[in-house]
Scaffold this motif. Structure first.
Motif, PDB file in Angstrom:
ATOM      1  N   PHE A  84       8.776 -37.766  45.054  1.00  0.00           N
ATOM      2  CA  PHE A  84       9.800 -38.320  44.161  1.00  0.00           C
ATOM      3  C   PHE A  84       9.149 -39.325  43.215  1.00  0.00           C
ATOM      4  CE2 PHE A  84      11.873 -36.688  47.908  1.00  0.00           C
ATOM      5  CZ  PHE A  84      12.895 -35.942  47.361  1.00  0.00           C
ATOM      6  N   ASN A  85       9.678 -39.445  42.027  1.00  0.00           N
ATOM      7  CA  ASN A  85       9.060 -40.284  40.966  1.00  0.00           C
ATOM      8  C   ASN A  85       8.825 -41.727  41.356  1.00  0.00           C
ATOM      9  OD1 ASN A  85      11.294 -39.127  38.343  1.00  0.00           O
ATOM     10  ND2 ASN A  85       9.540 -38.133  39.256  1.00  0.00           N
ATOM     11  N   ASN A  86       7.669 -42.231  40.953  1.00  0.00           N
ATOM     12  CA  ASN A  86       7.456 -43.671  40.887  1.00  0.00           C
ATOM     13  C   ASN A  86       7.636 -44.394  42.216  1.00  0.00           C
ATOM     14  OD1 ASN A  86       8.483 -42.758  37.997  1.00  0.00           O
ATOM     15  ND2 ASN A  86       7.163 -44.535  37.760  1.00  0.00           N
ATOM     16  N   TYR A  87       7.185 -43.800  43.286  1.00  0.00           N
ATOM     17  CA  TYR A  87       7.150 -44.528  44.559  1.00  0.00           C
ATOM     18  C   TYR A  87       5.727 -44.979  44.903  1.00  0.00           C
ATOM     19  CZ  TYR A  87      12.020 -43.834  45.879  1.00  0.00           C
ATOM     20  OH  TYR A  87      13.379 -43.888  45.926  1.00  0.00           O
ATOM     21  N   ILE A  88       4.769 -44.050  44.887  1.00  0.00           N
ATOM     22  CA  ILE A  88       3.405 -44.357  45.359  1.00  0.00           C
ATOM     23  C   ILE A  88       2.495 -44.572  44.145  1.00  0.00           C
ATOM     24  CG2 ILE A  88       1.507 -43.585  46.830  1.00  0.00           C
ATOM     25  CD1 ILE A  88       4.121 -43.843  48.403  1.00  0.00           C
ATOM     26  N   ASN A  89       1.881 -45.722  44.042  1.00  0.00           N
ATOM     27  CA  ASN A  89       1.136 -46.032  42.816  1.00  0.00           C
ATOM     28  C   ASN A  89      -0.239 -45.339  42.775  1.00  0.00           C
ATOM     29  OD1 ASN A  89      -0.680 -47.689  44.196  1.00  0.00           O
ATOM     30  ND2 ASN A  89      -0.130 -49.562  43.117  1.00  0.00           N
ATOM     31  N   ILE A  90      -0.888 -45.396  41.635  1.00  0.00           N
ATOM     32  CA  ILE A  90      -2.131 -44.638  41.442  1.00  0.00           C
ATOM     33  C   ILE A  90      -3.257 -45.145  42.348  1.00  0.00           C
ATOM     34  CG2 ILE A  90      -2.661 -46.034  39.371  1.00  0.00           C
ATOM     35  CD1 ILE A  90      -3.897 -42.438  40.011  1.00  0.00           C
ATOM     36  N   GLN A  91      -3.264 -46.447  42.626  1.00  0.00           N
ATOM     37  CA  GLN A  91      -4.329 -46.967  43.497  1.00  0.00           C
ATOM     38  C   GLN A  91      -4.175 -46.427  44.922  1.00  0.00           C
ATOM     39  OE1 GLN A  91      -2.573 -48.800  41.317  1.00  0.00           O
ATOM     40  NE2 GLN A  91      -4.053 -49.843  40.008  1.00  0.00           N
ATOM     41  N   ALA A  92      -2.928 -46.332  45.388  1.00  0.00           N
ATOM     42  CA  ALA A  92      -2.682 -45.752  46.715  1.00  0.00           C
ATOM     43  C   ALA A  92      -3.026 -44.266  46.697  1.00  0.00           C
ATOM     44  CB  ALA A  92      -1.231 -45.969  47.117  1.00  0.00           C
ATOM     45  N   ARG A  93      -2.640 -43.576  45.644  1.00  0.00           N
ATOM     46  CA  ARG A  93      -2.912 -42.135  45.570  1.00  0.00           C
ATOM     47  C   ARG A  93      -4.407 -41.868  45.512  1.00  0.00           C
ATOM     48  NH1 ARG A  93       0.614 -42.356  41.420  1.00  0.00           N
ATOM     49  NH2 ARG A  93      -0.708 -41.108  40.075  1.00  0.00           N
ATOM     50  N   SER A  94      -5.122 -42.710  44.781  1.00  0.00           N
ATOM     51  CA  SER A  94      -6.567 -42.537  44.671  1.00  0.00           C
ATOM     52  C   SER A  94      -7.215 -42.569  46.060  1.00  0.00           C
ATOM     53  CB  SER A  94      -7.141 -43.648  43.789  1.00  0.00           C
ATOM     54  OG  SER A  94      -8.546 -43.553  43.726  1.00  0.00           O
TER      55      SER A  94
END
Lengths: 447, 447
Positions: free
Chosen positions: B424-434
């Motif tokens: 879902f949109n805009n829950y997990i930020n790019i640093q966490a995803r990285s």
């Protein structure tokens, strides 16, 4: 002396009697006044916003909108800005294995019939953090407790055409202990609340918003989240997410704040802020007196709609399961460009004028036969902000030959799929939720 | 003559060789220039924003932030505004029952090592709608097709401290037909991509963002969405949603655009827009030349970080399943107040200075033993906007005596729960995803 109504675990008819009794015995006076007579509210000459001198409650601001959605690509309008997230909370408790909801008979000055059925608690953050040094709202502690037994707890949006990114916390908790309550409260079942929605203007918007979060197909009211497609579903969750991404990429929404004084096509007089053609809605000033023993008096701005609106779902049994036509709709106050709306939603426009086939499914809904109508009532919008506003709520079963092919910003979803999106922020709009709240059962059939 | 590397279904070492070969054989010149020498970009005196004369690409704008999150309640900063949603797309295909990913060796001028492993397609909307009359990006049609076989398709956010609500469409599709590709592309497995992430600055940010959307615990990469608590999970999805609602209510974020000229504590010189204490980052102007046979030349602004940052997850096996410490973090460019971030994320501050115990878990991460480190590499941020920016990415296994009690804006989540929010949109930020992108397996153990 007024008759006493014994009202614990009473029939739905008795609940209606109780609400009528409450309504007959409350004194509410609401009067339209000129803005020059409104106390502590002013239009700031510099910022051009209408606000309370404390900076609290809410303000009316001007916005300019640019979008590529729909027929009108740019317009200006006033909008209600209420950035605080409030609580709409219902306390539930099991009696003899049945879940009961503690509902409130609440006066709201803007309601057509003043008293409507409301959640156990409706509180703004200013209320519950006691910014105004008022008394703590009843039952607040139950909802702020760290150890509450939560059934649902979700942030849900309100009308995007009228509110700038407003949300409330919709919360249902379950208690085990005894609860004290006075004559303004009554225990009732979910089925009773839904039965009351079959009547016009009895169940308020906040109740409908909270009740909609419960999945009636599941005993624990949880959503069914499944990534891969179930046999009966026309689309998988993955398909639906992809479609939502499509819509958010295709449509743009750019909202800029401007002074109310600079709003194109809007006029500010001492009596109202209105569109030059008297369309859409006006902002008015009101003087409110409420009470019989204890009298409360205040003045506040309200929003008055130019006419009633229509919110309707067209549904159809596909592969033996009811599917809803969901619309991706851009509204000025949306947080994230689009929200998922009913098949037909014309809240502020004059749909009789635009009903010449331009708005998809509008004529289909208006021309539906009686036996297609699962649901058809008038429901009120929030009586704290809206002056006697009601909208027609309809659920229409499509005929057998109804085409599965939809315009690109519409899609078929099952009830359980809609509930998967409800639990995450800002997917399903208030008009859609208001309709979902009325549904008692939705699988092969809907009622 | 340069050596030819045969590079279909090659070993990971050969992929590194191929990237090194590409890097050695490309000519990239990037030079810092004064703003007065930058072509077609100007700071508008009226709006105070730095933008391209076409109004396209992106702009650098000034913002003033008010929040009640963290130690600093109000500040001003420049931010990148790139409102168009681009596509980050990877084509996959099965060969002998194994899924292969078509990855690109892509030059980006800001990269430390110029050429990094990139998705099959990186395209802005201006690119793919051909606003600039350029040539259509390779493979675009596969992603725009209505009949694509989609594995994942999600809108994902980028750095909230640097971008104003920027998102890209992260998409992975599967094809059955033969695909033509040139020497800039190579088929590799998911495991190989994850192996390459164990090296510094090889897999670019866009690849990491897309790869993170795949759940390695599920054959079909789907999330496991469950409302009620599984035995091993410390919290149910319902608990987590309730906690997120808490965070969004507790924390406020108010962002207003202001002129770059009016930014408090920032200086504009002809060489850079910088903080007066040289902290955080600067906006610089660059002159870029790329190519060996075909030469491309342009000038553009870029963002240069004042120092490297740190993104780290602390994880712990609880009830036999790995749980992550997730942080609810407010950043200026967030769409919806908070996003879920790694345990420690200090991208722009100087963490060595603030590392005196003020930032939770920072010292714990910095003092971790070698055997606690599952993952510890330097990863680059996007080389099209950031000038040689790299951040340390770490995953640290907490010791047995690590307390389960966390500060109120931190919570324990399992890998599968994080994946429920990712879709879902805009829950997990790019640093966490990285960081998630690097994980090969995560159940009782993590590696």
């Amino acid at each position: 002396m007024a008759p006493t109504i014994t009202k614990s675990f009473i029939s739905t008819d008795k609940i209606i009697e109780w609400l009528k009794f409450k309504n007959d015995n409350v004194i509410v006076m609401i009067e339209k006044i000129p803005f020059s007579k409104i106390d502590k509210w002013t239009i700031d000459k510099l910022s051009g916003s209408l606000h309370h001198e404390s900076g609290k409650f809410f303000s009316i601001e001007g916005i300019r909108i640019y979008t590529n959605w729909g027929g009108i690509r740019s317009w200006e309008q006033p909008i209600i800005n209420q950035p605080e997230i409030g609580i709409l909370g219902i306390i539930t408790k099991e009696f003899n294995g049945v879940l009961y909801f503690l509902m409130q008979a609440k006066i709201e000055p803007g309601n057509i019939n003043y008293v409507q059925l409301s959640p156990t608690l409706q509180a703004t953050k200013s209320n519950y953090t006691k910014v105004h040094n008022g008394k703590t709202p009843e039952y607040l502690d139950y909802f702020l407790s760290k150890n509450k037994n939560t059934i649902i707890d979700q942030l849900q949006s309100e009308q995007g055409a009228r509110f700038l990114q407003k949300r409330n916390r919709n919360i249902i908790i379950k208690v085990d202990n005894e609860i004290e309550y006075n004559d303004n409260y009554c225990w009732m079942t979910l089925e009773q609340i839904k039965d009351l929605m079959r009547h016009n203007n009895i169940v308020n918007m906040d109740t409908r918003s909270v009740i909609a979060c419960l999945n009636v197909n599941k005993r624990d009211h949880s959503p069914l989240n499944r990534y891969s497609k179930q046999n009966a579903e026309l689309y998988s969750l993955s398909d639906l997410l992809s479609w939502i991404a499509d819509q958010k990429i295709e449509f743009s929404l750019d909202v800029r704040r401007i002074s109310l004084y600079k709003l194109k096509n809007w006029r500010i007089t001492d009596n109202k802020i209105h569109h030059k053609e008297k369309k859409y809605f006006s902002v008015i000033a009101t003087d409110v007196t409420i009470g019989n023993r204890e009298v409360t008096h205040w003045t506040q701005p309200m929003v008055e709609s130019a006419q009633d609106g229509l919110n309707a779902f067209v549904v159809k049994s596909i592969n033996g399961v009811i599917h809803f036509i969901i619309q991706a709709k851009v509204e000025a106050g949306n947080l994230d460009i689009i929200e998922l709306a009913p098949t037909v939603q014309c809240l502020t426009g004059n749909y009789r004028e635009t009903g010449d086939g331009k708005l998809p499914f509008l004529n289909y809904v208006l021309n539906a036969n009686t036996n297609q109508k699962v649901f058809d009532t008038l429901q009120s919008e929030e009586g704290g902000r809206f002056y006697r506003e009601q909208n027609r709520n309809m659920i229409i079963i499509a005929e057998a030959d109804f085409s599965l092919k939809l315009p690109s910003n519409y899609i078929w979803m099952t009830y359980n799929q809609i509930h998967t999106f409800i639990i995450f922020n800002n997917y399903i709009n208030i008009q859609a939720r208001s309709l979902l709240a009325a549904i008692k059962r939705c699988d092969e059939e809907i009622n």
